[in-house]
Design an enzyme around this catalytic site. Structure first.
Site, PDB file in Angstrom:
ATOM      1  CG  ASP A 155       1.975  -2.746  -8.434  1.00 56.87           C
ATOM      2  OD1 ASP A 155       1.515  -2.160  -9.188  1.00 56.87           O
ATOM      3  OD2 ASP A 155       1.054  -3.320  -7.964  1.00 56.87           O
TER       4      ASP A 155
ATOM      5  CD  GLU B 229      -3.033   2.865  -5.335  1.00 60.10           C
ATOM      6  OE1 GLU B 229      -2.805   2.484  -5.116  1.00 60.10           O
ATOM      7  OE2 GLU B 229      -4.289   2.183  -5.228  1.00 60.10           O
TER       8      GLU B 229
ATOM      9  NE  ARG C  17      -4.173  -1.525   0.151  1.00 60.89           N
ATOM     10  CZ  ARG C  17      -4.337  -3.059  -0.844  1.00 60.89           C
ATOM     11  NH1 ARG C  17      -3.053  -2.904  -1.950  1.00 60.89           N
ATOM     12  NH2 ARG C  17      -5.246  -3.811  -0.825  1.00 60.89           N
TER      13      ARG C  17
ATOM     14  CG  HIS D  72      -2.900  -0.917  -7.252  1.00 64.60           C
ATOM     15  ND1 HIS D  72      -2.577  -0.385  -5.918  1.00 64.60           N
ATOM     16  CD2 HIS D  72      -3.133  -2.189  -6.833  1.00 64.60           C
ATOM     17  CE1 HIS D  72      -3.339  -0.936  -4.781  1.00 64.60           C
ATOM     18  NE2 HIS D  72      -3.544  -3.004  -5.481  1.00 64.60           N
TER      19      HIS D  72
HETATM   20  P1  NAI Z   1      -1.166 -10.848   5.021  1.00 64.42           P
HETATM   21  O1  NAI Z   1      -2.243 -10.623   6.247  1.00 64.42           O
HETATM   22  O2  NAI Z   1      -0.775 -12.420   4.843  1.00 64.42           O
HETATM   23  O3  NAI Z   1       0.226 -10.900   5.644  1.00 64.42           O
HETATM   24  C1  NAI Z   1       0.737  -9.454   6.393  1.00 64.42           C
HETATM   25  C2  NAI Z   1       2.200  -9.963   7.577  1.00 64.42           C
HETATM   26  O4  NAI Z   1       2.030  -8.221   8.325  1.00 64.42           O
HETATM   27  C3  NAI Z   1       1.656 -10.303   9.004  1.00 64.42           C
HETATM   28  O5  NAI Z   1       2.456 -11.710   9.025  1.00 64.42           O
HETATM   29  C4  NAI Z   1       1.632  -9.745   9.524  1.00 64.42           C
HETATM   30  O6  NAI Z   1       2.061 -10.676  10.815  1.00 64.42           O
HETATM   31  C5  NAI Z   1       2.201  -8.926   9.087  1.00 64.42           C
HETATM   32  N1  NAI Z   1       2.162  -7.177  10.238  1.00 64.42           N
HETATM   33  C6  NAI Z   1       1.371  -6.786  10.066  1.00 64.42           C
HETATM   34  N2  NAI Z   1       1.430  -5.140  10.717  1.00 64.42           N
HETATM   35  C7  NAI Z   1       2.578  -5.474  11.137  1.00 64.42           C
HETATM   36  C8  NAI Z   1       3.592  -4.224  11.668  1.00 64.42           C
HETATM   37  N3  NAI Z   1       3.263  -3.427  12.159  1.00 64.42           N
HETATM   38  N4  NAI Z   1       4.984  -5.174  12.019  1.00 64.42           N
HETATM   39  C9  NAI Z   1       4.893  -6.414  11.437  1.00 64.42           C
HETATM   40  N5  NAI Z   1       4.557  -7.078  10.738  1.00 64.42           N
HETATM   41  C10 NAI Z   1       3.083  -6.247  10.639  1.00 64.42           C
HETATM   42  O7  NAI Z   1      -1.436 -10.729   3.810  1.00 64.42           O
HETATM   43  P2  NAI Z   1      -0.606 -10.343   2.287  1.00 64.42           P
HETATM   44  O8  NAI Z   1      -1.203 -11.171   1.798  1.00 64.42           O
HETATM   45  O9  NAI Z   1       0.857 -11.228   2.660  1.00 64.42           O
HETATM   46  O10 NAI Z   1      -0.606  -8.982   1.828  1.00 64.42           O
HETATM   47  C11 NAI Z   1       0.174  -7.928   2.161  1.00 64.42           C
HETATM   48  C12 NAI Z   1      -0.541  -6.507   2.211  1.00 64.42           C
HETATM   49  O11 NAI Z   1      -0.371  -6.721   0.059  1.00 64.42           O
HETATM   50  C13 NAI Z   1      -1.986  -6.265   1.534  1.00 64.42           C
HETATM   51  O12 NAI Z   1      -2.449  -5.804   2.872  1.00 64.42           O
HETATM   52  C14 NAI Z   1      -2.431  -5.869   0.375  1.00 64.42           C
HETATM   53  O13 NAI Z   1      -2.175  -4.530   1.137  1.00 64.42           O
HETATM   54  C15 NAI Z   1      -0.559  -6.044  -0.149  1.00 64.42           C
HETATM   55  N6  NAI Z   1      -1.528  -6.641  -1.782  1.00 64.42           N
HETATM   56  C16 NAI Z   1      -1.416  -6.078  -2.688  1.00 64.42           C
HETATM   57  C17 NAI Z   1      -1.541  -6.162  -3.853  1.00 64.42           C
HETATM   58  C18 NAI Z   1      -1.568  -5.282  -4.829  1.00 64.42           C
HETATM   59  O14 NAI Z   1      -1.679  -6.040  -6.169  1.00 64.42           O
HETATM   60  N7  NAI Z   1      -0.375  -4.632  -5.469  1.00 64.42           N
HETATM   61  C19 NAI Z   1      -2.626  -7.165  -4.272  1.00 64.42           C
HETATM   62  C20 NAI Z   1      -2.425  -7.744  -2.796  1.00 64.42           C
HETATM   63  C21 NAI Z   1      -2.548  -7.518  -1.604  1.00 64.42           C
END
Ligand code: NAI
Length: 330
Positions: free
Chosen positions: A258, A263, A234, A295
C-alpha cells in the site's frame, strides 16, 4: 486561527469542514506542501499536512518566516518531518497517533486475501465470460505462520485478526506485548527467524534510520520459497530492488503493498494521461502476483472522521496554549 491545509483531498474535505464547525479559518489547498508551494501559507499561524508533504528544514524555515508556529499532521507517521529542526526554530508539531488501527490492519488482510485467492485475476476473467479456474489455486490461511514485524497498535490488531483465521503468529518488536502472548499465543522471535519461518510476513513499523530497508536481500534469502510479503507501513521499509529480485526468483510468491519508496509525486494523483517515468514501479506492476494500492489503508469513514476531529482538536490546543497529548517531541 488561520490554518493552511495542504494536500486537501476531496475524500477528506467534508470531514474536515464538519469537524471544524468554523472554529478555525481553514485555507483548503489541494497542492502538496513543498519548496514551490510553501509561500501559500502566508498569513497562517498553523499549517496542516499529509503523508507525502515536504516538511524538511528548508520548508520549515520558510514557514517560520511567514509566521507559522504549529504543524498539524493528518497522519500517524512523521518520517516526512524534520522534527529536530522544528524544535530548533520553535514550530510545534502534533499528529493523529491512532485514528483507526483497524482500518490499516483490515486493509493488510484485504491484500492478503486478494493475493492468495487471486481475486483481481478471477474478477477480470469472469468479466470476460471466462469461468475457468486454472491458475487460481490459493492456500488455506488456517494453520499457516504469519510473521508480524511490529506489534504496536496496528500490528496487534492484525495479530488478533490472524488468530481468528487460525494462523500461528510469530512477531518481532522492541517491546513484547504480553496480552498478545497470553491471549493469542504470539511468540516473539528475532527478525531473521521470523523471515525464515513465516508463510505470510506483514510490516507494521515506523520508518526510521534503523528500520529503513529492514526487508532486504539478506532476509529475503532466508524466506520460505513463495512467501507472501505485505507492507502497509512505509515504502522504504523494504528495499524494492531486492524485493523485485525475490519476486523474479520466486522466493517471494506474493507481494501486497500500500506504500512505495518513491510514492511521493505519484500516489494520490491522477497520472493516467502521463508516461510512467518510474521503471521500478513499472517492473513491480508487471508481476501478476503483485498487488499495489496507493496508500489507502487508512481510508475508511471512521478513520477520516477521527483524523479530522483530532486535527481540529490539536489546532485548538495550540490556539488556546494548552498541553496537547498528540504533540511530538524529540
Ligand atoms: P505504533 O507506534 O503503535 O507501533 C509501531 C511498533 O513498531 C511499536 O511497537 C515499536 O516498538 C515497533 N518498533 C519501532 N522500531 C522498531 C525496530 N527498530 N525494531 C522492531 N520494532 C520496532 O505504530 P502503528 O500505529 O501500529 O503504525 C505502524 C506504521 O503504520 C506507522 O508508523 C505508519 O508508518 C504506518 N501507517 C500506514 C498507514 C496507511 O494508510 N498505509 C496508516 C497509518 C499508519
Amino acid at each position: 486561527m488561520k490554518t493552511a491545509i495542504f494536500s486537501t483531498h476531496r475524500f477528506e474535505k467534508d470531514y474536515l469542514l464538519q469537524a471544524n464547525l468554523q472554529k478555525h479559518e481553514l485555507k483548503l489547498l489541494e497542492v502538496q506542501l513543498n519548496k514551490t508551494t510553501m509561500a501559500l501559507a502566508q498569513g497562517c499561524k498553523a499549517v496542516s499536512i499529509f503523508v507525502n508533504d515536504d516538511a524538511s528544514a528548508e520548508v520549515l524555515h520558510e514557514l517560520k518566516n511567514q509566521g507559522v508556529e504549529f504543524l498539524a499532521l493528518r497522519s500517524a507517521g512523521y518520517n516526512h518531518v524534520d522534527l529536530a529542526e522544528a524544535k530548533k526554530i520553535n514550530i510545534r508539531v502534533a499528529r493523529v497517533p491512532d485514528y483507526s488501527p483497524y482500518a490499516v490492519a483490515e486493509h493488510a488482510v484485504a491484500l492478503m486475501l486478494a493475493l492468495n485467492r487471486k481475486l483481481i485475476r478471477a474478477h477480470n476473467r469472469v468479466r470476460e465470460l471466462n469461468f475457468t479456474l486454472d491458475g487460481l489455486v490459493g492456500f488455506d490461511m488456517h494453520g499457516k505462520t504469519t510473521g508480524l514485524i511490529g506489534t504496536g497498535k496496528i500490528g496487534s490488531v492484525l495479530a488478533k485478526i490472524m488468530n481468528g483465521f487460525g494462523c500461528k503468529i510469530i512477531a518481532t518488536d522492541l517491546v513484547e506485548n504480553k496480552e498478545l502472548i497470553d491471549k493469542y499465543n504470539v511468540e516473539y522471535v528475532d527478525c531473521e527467524t521470523l523471515c525464515a519461518a513465516s508463510e505470510i510476513i506483514s510490516l507494521h513499523l515506523p520508518l526510521t534510520p534503523k528500520t529503513k530497508h529492514i526487508i532486504n536481500k539478506k532476509c529475503i534469502d532466508k524466506m520460505k520459497q513463495g512467501a507472501m510479503l505485505i507492507n502497509t507501513s512505509r515504502g522504504a521499509l523494504i528495499n524494492t530492488r531486492d524485493v523485485i529480485d525475490g519476486l523474479k526468483s520466486g522466493r517471494i510468491g506474493y507481494l501486497g503493498i500500500d506504500v512505495y519508496e518513491e510514492e511521493g509525486g505519484l500516489f494520490f494523483e491522477d497520472h493516467s494521461e502521463d508516461i510512467l517515468q518510474d521503471d521500478v514501479i513499472a517492473r513491480l506492476m508487471s508481476f501478476n502476483n503483485v498487488l499495489i494500492t496507493s496508500h489507502q489503508a487508512f481510508l475508511t469513514s471512521t478513520a477520516l472522521e477521527n483524523i479530522a476531529r483530532t486535527t481540529i482538536h490539536n489546532l485548538g490546543c495550540f490556539e488556546k496554549n494548552i498541553p496537547c497529548e498528540n504533540e511530538l517531541s524529540i
